[in-house]
Design a protein around this motif. Sequence first.
Motif, short mmCIF file in Angstrom:
data_model
loop_
_atom_site.label_atom_id
_atom_site.label_comp_id
_atom_site.label_asym_id
_atom_site.label_seq_id
_atom_site.Cartn_x
_atom_site.Cartn_y
_atom_site.Cartn_z
N PRO A 246 35.01 44.08 44.32
CA PRO A 246 34.54 45.46 44.33
C PRO A 246 34.85 46.42 45.31
O PRO A 246 35.19 46.07 46.60
CB PRO A 246 32.86 44.93 44.49
N GLY B 69 30.95 41.79 34.60
CA GLY B 69 31.44 41.50 35.98
C GLY B 69 32.43 40.36 35.96
O GLY B 69 32.87 39.65 36.67
N LYS C 173 29.19 37.55 50.07
CA LYS C 173 30.01 37.64 48.79
C LYS C 173 31.38 37.49 48.64
O LYS C 173 31.96 37.32 47.60
CB LYS C 173 29.59 39.04 48.08
N GLN D 15 33.43 36.67 45.48
CA GLN D 15 34.71 37.57 45.47
C GLN D 15 35.88 37.30 46.58
O GLN D 15 35.15 36.67 47.61
CB GLN D 15 34.44 39.02 45.36
N LEU E 75 36.54 46.65 39.94
CA LEU E 75 35.21 47.10 40.12
C LEU E 75 34.95 48.19 41.22
O LEU E 75 35.24 47.84 42.59
CB LEU E 75 34.40 45.89 40.59
N VAL F 295 26.78 41.09 42.44
CA VAL F 295 28.25 40.75 41.94
C VAL F 295 28.13 39.24 42.36
O VAL F 295 27.72 38.70 43.35
CB VAL F 295 29.32 41.59 42.69
#
Lengths: 529, 529
Positions: free
Chosen positions: B269, B389, B443, B418, B305, B415
């Motif tokens: 993201p 996602g 994340k 990642q 994203l 989300v």
Amino acid sequence: MLTGAALIGSHDVAGDTTFRAVDPARNMAIGPDFTEAGPAEVARAAALAAAAFPIYRATTPTQRADFLERIAAGIESLGEALIERATQETGLPAARLQGERARTTGQLRLFANWVRAGGADEPRLDSPLPDRTPLPRADLRLRHIGVGPVAVFGASNFPLAFSVAGGDTASALAAGCPVIVKGHPAHPGTSELVGRAIRAAIAESGLPEGVFSLVTGTTTALGAALVADPRMKAVGFTGSRAGGLALVDIANNRPEPIPVYAEMSSINPVFLLPGALRARAEALAAGFAASLTMGAGQFCTNPGLVIALASEGLDRFLPAAGTAIAAAPSATMLTPGIASAYAKGVAALETNPAAHELALGRQEGGTNACRPALFVTDADAFIGTPALGHEVFGASALVVRCANEAQMLKVAHAVEGQLTATLHLESEDHPLAGQLVPILEEKAGRILANGWPTGVEVCHAMVHGGPFPATSDPRSTSVGTLAIRRFLRPVCYQDLPEALLPHAVQAGNPLNLPRLVDGVAETSREPRS
Amino acid sequence: MLTGAALIGSHDVAGDTTFRAVDPARNMAIGPDFTEAGPAEVARAAALAAAAFPIYRATTPTQRADFLERIAAGIESLGEALIERATQETGLPAARLQGERARTTGQLRLFANWVRAGGADEPRLDSPLPDRTPLPRADLRLRHIGVGPVAVFGASNFPLAFSVAGGDTASALAAGCPVIVKGHPAHPGTSELVGRAIRAAIAESGLPEGVFSLVTGTTTALGAALVADPRMKAVGFTGSRAGGLALVDIANNRPEPIPVYAEMSSINPVFLLPGALRARAEALAAGFAASLTMGAGQFCTNPGLVIALASEGLDRFLPAAGTAIAAAPSATMLTPGIASAYAKGVAALETNPAAHELALGRQEGGTNACRPALFVTDADAFIGTPALGHEVFGASALVVRCANEAQMLKVAHAVEGQLTATLHLESEDHPLAGQLVPILEEKAGRILANGWPTGVEVCHAMVHGGPFPATSDPRSTSVGTLAIRRFLRPVCYQDLPEALLPHAVQAGNPLNLPRLVDGVAETSREPRS
């Protein structure tokens, strides 16, 4: 003083279904009634832990260290009430529990010092190289943060040091992770007392209530719900192989799998090398019997396997060890379940044609007593009979007689993963020991010479871990400051403005942490300009 | 020069069943025939690796470092033949592959320096306290050793840097672990060339042949056999989520489970904060389109994203990004399979009512071409549609329009795990960024400001990892010197005579390693008396 409630954050949660502790020495249930926590209590505790995590992990190393020290002081201020309750619930003598309390509080203080010194953060900074070709290098900074809320399973055999405020809890809290303890049902009163001390330390430290919860119960559903909860991010466990593997399975089958640090079983091979046997067979027998029978043999590092060369020295060791074991008094085991599993394990060895019974300890009247036992086999039988390599939790051991050095090396290769491996040797034994050490490094987390594996020092260089099935994760230790690393993960910051960087990696090093800068330790601990 | 054989230790093993590489730009199979290795080759390579392990792990840091440097030199001496073959097999331009080669050799040399400086051993010594009461403290010393033979799965998208001599191989070799590479069948010729360079470095270094083997094939049975082999002790993998999870399952279901480091999927993201959008929407659009379409979007850290607040700035960004994407030429993807999976992923977004198609790149004639694609959705739709996602491997991205800051924070919470998260910001954005950073730390493994996530620096402070499902193990990184730690485990030595201690923990510090002594770094690097 005891309420029997589950401690969910700052709330006492009492339920309708209850259980009681058992005094194993009298085989009698003792009050009060303890709440059988279940999925509802787990969910509530996990929600509090998840809410507490961002706040707790943002504390400074000093704040976390102060908190750990407050827990230690709180445990001490419980005084003799804690020892009395623990004695009643475990059958362990008061002196042993006093030692275990000192170890528990010492562990919290060692971890506090280590956190304060920056041992958890391990920051690394790589300087930007704006003029590098063909591409410049960004400003890159790394620190470690907690993985998230951690589930800790209290162990039966260390009601203090591997339980509510034990090594797993201390490691996770040191790493910045909230903890939910599933207290062992064998000592719920001890658990509640210690849990309340942690709760008080949280309040005193101004931390969010969700940093700690204690759920106690007797059902496997309770532990399963805790490990399955999506808010939990890691698990610490000390106990049986079956129990540990069940938790590993649950953790692996979550939508988001999580690591389980299960310290499960070990028979801790002890190699008696010929020179040592020749020099001191009788002393080795006495030391072995004392280590085997200490605490009714209820240690992860109990010496359950002795490997020796057929020799005149072994012919002296065996009768001496047999006599010592035969004279050893039986001792109360932690729970009726452990005592009956032990009796079953010894009975299985008694009927195993591959093992010969050398000695049995005194049969005494007490309930749930562990009668020490010693068996003998030979190398081929040991290698060909996997059951002989399984742990019998308690004071039972097996001596493997090897015809020659090659057989001893073969046995060393054949043992499963272990917490410890021990060598008794004289300098004349060094050539053989030199062949054994590399094998044992691949089999065990700790290698000892001329000592006994019981007694695990809490320090920086300790490894209480080892290859599977001793643990579920041989890359780690559950004792010593290195245990904190289990609950950390690295995060990298690339070109973040100073104002947005965590203190641990800011240019001025405001937390005064030891850092690796461009691959070199900042030796001076002076702020980096 | 290419034989198509599997490289099993020093032996070329050719089989009856073969496969060929595919030139994706021409969609044509190219020679020679490569052996389809299977369980027999795996068993042979694993036996050699197990035999090599005790010898290889006993090398000094300097010996291992020299070996890594010889591999780097050997890769360089392959010259343009390597680049030509890799270009043919992957469709990647020569300049990109030259850069990737430099990264690969630079990585080996960085790891060599780190190993030489003692970065893998991390020794810790705690001094004995013979007079301590109530019990003396033993002499305790800890070092790290390799976990054992490691299985490495080459990735399709980095035929050099994440393949036969890539980061996983370099980490494992640095840790003292023999490696068996399962080469990616998309570039078997490239793999063989590099594999032969490693084999030559082994011979030149006088190391046992089993330190490295290369098995290549197209079957899932090959990889499964490799992970299931009891002699393998850890796995490194970069690839799809399905592929990674399949290996994790095999590893978990072994009698002895082993760790799998699978780097699987990430949509990375990118948060465009209002001040940054206001100041430079058009420049952001250009930078974004360049990062998205580079290498046909075939990067783990591709920005798939984009999250932004509805604003005048976003209204400038979207058309500018759309124009840039629409003008972007299509590029050849690595394999026909990847190209068709990409087309399927884009088609699914095109028919997903929650996403609106903003732009498609130019349709051009080449085979296996990736047509860049850009979609838009809003925050509620994104949160309510998990499929949005999921990674579409290639140059496809989704912009999530948030009505307000609260929605942006909600998207950040929503989300999955990642590899990276990026913030584009101006100083006026710091308050919002300050709320995002703590969320993103939980994340992602790396947080960037005002840059693009493609391009992963190989250094000490890099984290190429992150919470599940970005990886199977968020406690680690697969890029940078910290990656070596994945393949190490600690071993403790208690009261061992000096003659039996490994050099890393001997009193005289003969390897001159940085060590932690009684909890304090030996700053001077002077031998300890």
